[in-house]
Scaffold this motif. Structure first.
Motif, PDB file in Angstrom:
ATOM      1  N   UNK A 202       0.909  -1.395  -0.046  1.00 28.71           N
ATOM      2  CA  UNK A 202      -0.003  -0.116  -0.037  1.00 28.71           C
ATOM      3  C   UNK A 202       0.987   1.248   0.071  1.00 28.71           C
ATOM      4  N   UNK A 203       2.114   1.244   0.247  1.00 29.56           N
ATOM      5  CA  UNK A 203       3.171   2.271   0.194  1.00 29.56           C
ATOM      6  C   UNK A 203       3.038   3.092   1.746  1.00 29.56           C
ATOM      7  N   UNK A 204       2.155   2.866   2.480  1.00 34.71           N
ATOM      8  CA  UNK A 204       1.922   3.492   3.618  1.00 34.71           C
ATOM      9  C   UNK A 204       1.264   2.512   4.743  1.00 34.71           C
ATOM     10  N   UNK A 205       1.702   2.917   5.872  1.00 41.88           N
ATOM     11  CA  UNK A 205       1.148   2.101   7.111  1.00 41.88           C
ATOM     12  C   UNK A 205       0.644   2.883   7.965  1.00 41.88           C
ATOM     13  N   UNK A 206       0.351   3.999   7.755  1.00 37.95           N
ATOM     14  CA  UNK A 206      -0.302   4.847   8.741  1.00 37.95           C
ATOM     15  C   UNK A 206      -1.619   4.557   9.043  1.00 37.95           C
ATOM     16  N   UNK A 207      -2.260   4.798  10.128  1.00 41.77           N
ATOM     17  CA  UNK A 207      -3.566   4.218  10.363  1.00 41.77           C
ATOM     18  C   UNK A 207      -4.597   5.269   9.475  1.00 41.77           C
ATOM     19  N   UNK A 208      -4.373   6.479   9.201  1.00 42.22           N
ATOM     20  CA  UNK A 208      -5.286   7.280   8.053  1.00 42.22           C
ATOM     21  C   UNK A 208      -5.350   6.330   6.888  1.00 42.22           C
ATOM     22  N   UNK A 209      -4.230   6.259   6.382  1.00 44.94           N
ATOM     23  CA  UNK A 209      -3.930   5.719   4.889  1.00 44.94           C
ATOM     24  C   UNK A 209      -4.437   4.176   4.728  1.00 44.94           C
ATOM     25  N   UNK A 210      -4.431   3.457   5.960  1.00 45.03           N
ATOM     26  CA  UNK A 210      -5.079   2.119   5.985  1.00 45.03           C
ATOM     27  C   UNK A 210      -6.437   2.089   6.111  1.00 45.03           C
ATOM     28  N   UNK A 211      -6.962   3.309   6.788  1.00 42.52           N
ATOM     29  CA  UNK A 211      -8.459   3.452   6.832  1.00 42.52           C
ATOM     30  C   UNK A 211      -9.153   3.616   5.552  1.00 42.52           C
ATOM     31  N   UNK A 212      -8.115   4.246   4.493  1.00 45.57           N
ATOM     32  CA  UNK A 212      -8.751   4.554   3.286  1.00 45.57           C
ATOM     33  C   UNK A 212      -8.831   3.325   2.494  1.00 45.57           C
ATOM     34  N   UNK A 213      -7.805   2.317   2.790  1.00 45.47           N
ATOM     35  CA  UNK A 213      -7.532   1.049   1.956  1.00 45.47           C
ATOM     36  C   UNK A 213      -8.913   0.249   2.434  1.00 45.47           C
ATOM     37  N   UNK A 214      -9.241   0.350   3.493  1.00 42.11           N
ATOM     38  CA  UNK A 214     -10.263  -0.543   4.088  1.00 42.11           C
ATOM     39  C   UNK A 214     -11.647   0.106   3.555  1.00 42.11           C
ATOM     40  N   UNK A 215     -11.755   1.452   3.607  1.00 44.94           N
ATOM     41  CA  UNK A 215     -12.870   1.861   2.894  1.00 44.94           C
ATOM     42  C   UNK A 215     -13.111   1.721   1.453  1.00 44.94           C
ATOM     43  N   UNK A 216     -11.888   1.764   0.687  1.00 46.91           N
ATOM     44  CA  UNK A 216     -11.870   1.698  -0.775  1.00 46.91           C
ATOM     45  C   UNK A 216     -12.432   0.292  -1.068  1.00 46.91           C
ATOM     46  N   UNK A 217     -11.885  -0.727  -0.300  1.00 46.17           N
ATOM     47  CA  UNK A 217     -12.066  -2.158  -0.858  1.00 46.17           C
ATOM     48  C   UNK A 217     -13.229  -2.841   0.110  1.00 46.17           C
ATOM     49  N   UNK A 218     -13.908  -1.996   1.052  1.00 49.92           N
ATOM     50  CA  UNK A 218     -14.946  -2.516   1.995  1.00 49.92           C
ATOM     51  C   UNK A 218     -14.471  -3.563   2.646  1.00 49.92           C
ATOM     52  N   UNK A 219     -13.213  -3.511   3.110  1.00 46.83           N
ATOM     53  CA  UNK A 219     -12.840  -4.508   3.977  1.00 46.83           C
ATOM     54  C   UNK A 219     -13.219  -4.205   5.467  1.00 46.83           C
ATOM     55  N   UNK A 220     -14.169  -5.226   6.009  1.00 46.09           N
ATOM     56  CA  UNK A 220     -14.920  -5.030   7.104  1.00 46.09           C
ATOM     57  C   UNK A 220     -13.695  -5.370   8.253  1.00 46.09           C
ATOM     58  N   UNK A 221     -12.875  -6.294   8.526  1.00 44.57           N
ATOM     59  CA  UNK A 221     -11.700  -6.235   9.138  1.00 44.57           C
ATOM     60  C   UNK A 221     -10.358  -5.943   8.668  1.00 44.57           C
ATOM     61  N   UNK A 222      -9.759  -5.096   8.941  1.00 43.30           N
ATOM     62  CA  UNK A 222      -8.288  -4.727   8.235  1.00 43.30           C
ATOM     63  C   UNK A 222      -7.523  -5.218   9.544  1.00 43.30           C
ATOM     64  N   UNK A 223      -6.905  -6.221   9.575  1.00 40.27           N
ATOM     65  CA  UNK A 223      -5.945  -6.665  10.523  1.00 40.27           C
ATOM     66  C   UNK A 223      -4.305  -6.716  10.255  1.00 40.27           C
ATOM     67  N   UNK A 224      -3.753  -5.960  11.146  1.00 44.97           N
ATOM     68  CA  UNK A 224      -2.371  -5.487  10.857  1.00 44.97           C
ATOM     69  C   UNK A 224      -1.626  -6.461  12.132  1.00 44.97           C
ATOM     70  N   UNK A 225      -0.773  -7.491  11.569  1.00 42.30           N
ATOM     71  CA  UNK A 225       0.090  -8.138  12.507  1.00 42.30           C
ATOM     72  C   UNK A 225       1.408  -7.617  12.406  1.00 42.30           C
ATOM     73  N   UNK A 226       2.165  -7.517  13.701  1.00 44.97           N
ATOM     74  CA  UNK A 226       3.334  -6.789  13.782  1.00 44.97           C
ATOM     75  C   UNK A 226       4.255  -7.468  14.992  1.00 44.97           C
ATOM     76  N   UNK A 227       4.323  -9.003  14.479  1.00 45.41           N
ATOM     77  CA  UNK A 227       5.188  -9.855  15.224  1.00 45.41           C
ATOM     78  C   UNK A 227       5.324  -9.619  16.805  1.00 45.41           C
ATOM     79  N   UNK A 228       6.257  -9.319  17.265  1.00 48.56           N
ATOM     80  CA  UNK A 228       6.489  -9.105  18.889  1.00 48.56           C
ATOM     81  C   UNK A 228       5.856  -7.928  19.368  1.00 48.56           C
ATOM     82  N   UNK A 229       5.263  -7.114  18.550  1.00 44.99           N
ATOM     83  CA  UNK A 229       4.449  -5.788  19.219  1.00 44.99           C
ATOM     84  C   UNK A 229       3.122  -6.318  19.051  1.00 44.99           C
TER      85      UNK A 229
END
Ligand code: ATP
Length: 315
Positions: A202-229
């Motif tokens: 997506x080129x960007x992993x900021x919350x705002x940008x990910x929200x746009x991604x979820x909205x664009x594709x109507x993804x109900x659950x956008x889950x971000x895995x971040x290893x040990x975090x």
């Protein structure tokens, strides 16, 4: 009981008996690997009905994989052994800190014998959720047609779809991967992706940008895995975040597949967002404490026992 369906290649994995650079390792133990198969095993151990569709080599190693999947209680009615196609192999290198690297010896995968016409109504019978990954897509361009066939059939039958891009840049380029993902995303209800991975895609992993991604594709659950975090999820216009469990990781490979199985289990059982993240984090963490891609996938009781001490405060 809930039924999940997944589709993908599987391979024989040789795990080193020692850590460190592979050139100094001379003994290995033979294991079975493959992202979608790991997911199917994860689901079966949690008690879901788990169906895995595949084509395996018509050789000794193909039988190893087939018997292994059956032994895990996976529905293998859509798995066939194909003569003339050797089973793919890979060798694992594991560093002292638990991080790993994989060397592939992939021949003409038996999965290339699968056709879109193999995806019939019967394949998704009694299925409550379809899980697909980008590994299958990366193996061959034709697999996009098969994937689309599954996605359309799932939509037609109102079956939710989860997808893990599981990007493998050894198998295709980022441009090829993105082009395929853009076709798949409109069908995805639950996107399970790594933080670094979504940054690539997506080129960007900021919350705002990910929200746009979820909205664009109507993804109900956008889950971000971040290893040990840990992990976070964007649902219904809101972010929920959960720290990882503190463990001593031995082998982190397969944690993502385990997390996916845990998240899907939580989704099917209507867990709250935080409970879902906690449960999936628990599965992921337990996977890292055992060497091998799927050996550490926990049974339901183990996950409950592991997460019991952590209280969830919802409000
Ligand atoms: P892979 O595809 O290599 O399995 P991934 O990028 O899909 O990886 P990760 O983010 O590495 O997945 O891990 C998935 C989940 O597993 C994390 O969100 C977390 O819940 C758990 N996990 C992974 N590594 C650790 C760790 N070191 N300690 C605790 N939990 C971990």
């Amino acid at each position: 009981n809930f039924g999940v369906f997944t589709l993908g290649d599987a391979l024989i994995t040789f795990n080193p008996s020692d850590t460190g650079p592979l050139r100094y390792v001379s003994t290995f133990s033979r294991k079975v690997g493959g992202a979608e198969l790991n997911f199917a095993i994860g689901c079966a151990r949690l008690g879901l009905s788990s169906k895995w569709m595949s084509r395996l080599g018509g050789d000794e190693f193909g039988r190893v994989i087939y018997n292994f999947a059956r032994g895990e209680g996976i529905d293998v009615s859509e798995v066939k052994l194909m003569d003339g196609y050797p089973t793919s192999l890979n060798f694992k290198e594991i560093r002292e800190d638990g991080s790993g690297k994989t060397f592939y010896y992939r021949y003409q995968s038996p999965i290339l014998t699968m056709e879109p016409s193999d995806i019939t109504e019967a394949v998704l019978k009694d299925v409550d959720l379809v899980h697909l990954t980008g590994v299958f897509l990366a193996i061959d361009p034709k697999n996009l047609d098969i994937t689309m066939q599954v996605l359309k059939l799932a939509k037609k039958n109102n079956i939710p779809v989860s997808f893990d891009p599981n990007i493998r840049l050894k198998l295709w380029t980022i441009e090829e991967a993105k082009a395929a993902y853009m076709k798949v995303f409109p069908y995805v209800d639950i996107l399970l992706t790594g933080k670094d991975e979504i940054e690539l895609i997506h080129g960007d992993s900021s919350n705002e940008s990910l929200e746009e991604l979820a909205e664009e594709f109507k993804i109900a659950h956008l889950v971000i895995k971040d290893g040990g975090n840990g992990a976070k999820v964007f649902i219904n216009g809101q972010w929920h975040e959960k720290e990882a469990f503190k463990v001593q990781p031995i082998d982190t490979v397969g944690a993502g597949d385990g997390f996916d199985a845990g998240y899907v289990y939580s989704y099917l059982h209507n867990y709250s967002p935080l409970e879902s993240l906690q449960f999936a984090n628990g599965v992921g963490a337990l996977v890292t404490t055992v060497s091998g891609d799927n050996e550490g996938l926990p049974e339901l009781d183990e996950v409950f026992a592991f997460i019991r001490n952590e209280k969830i405060i919802e409000r």
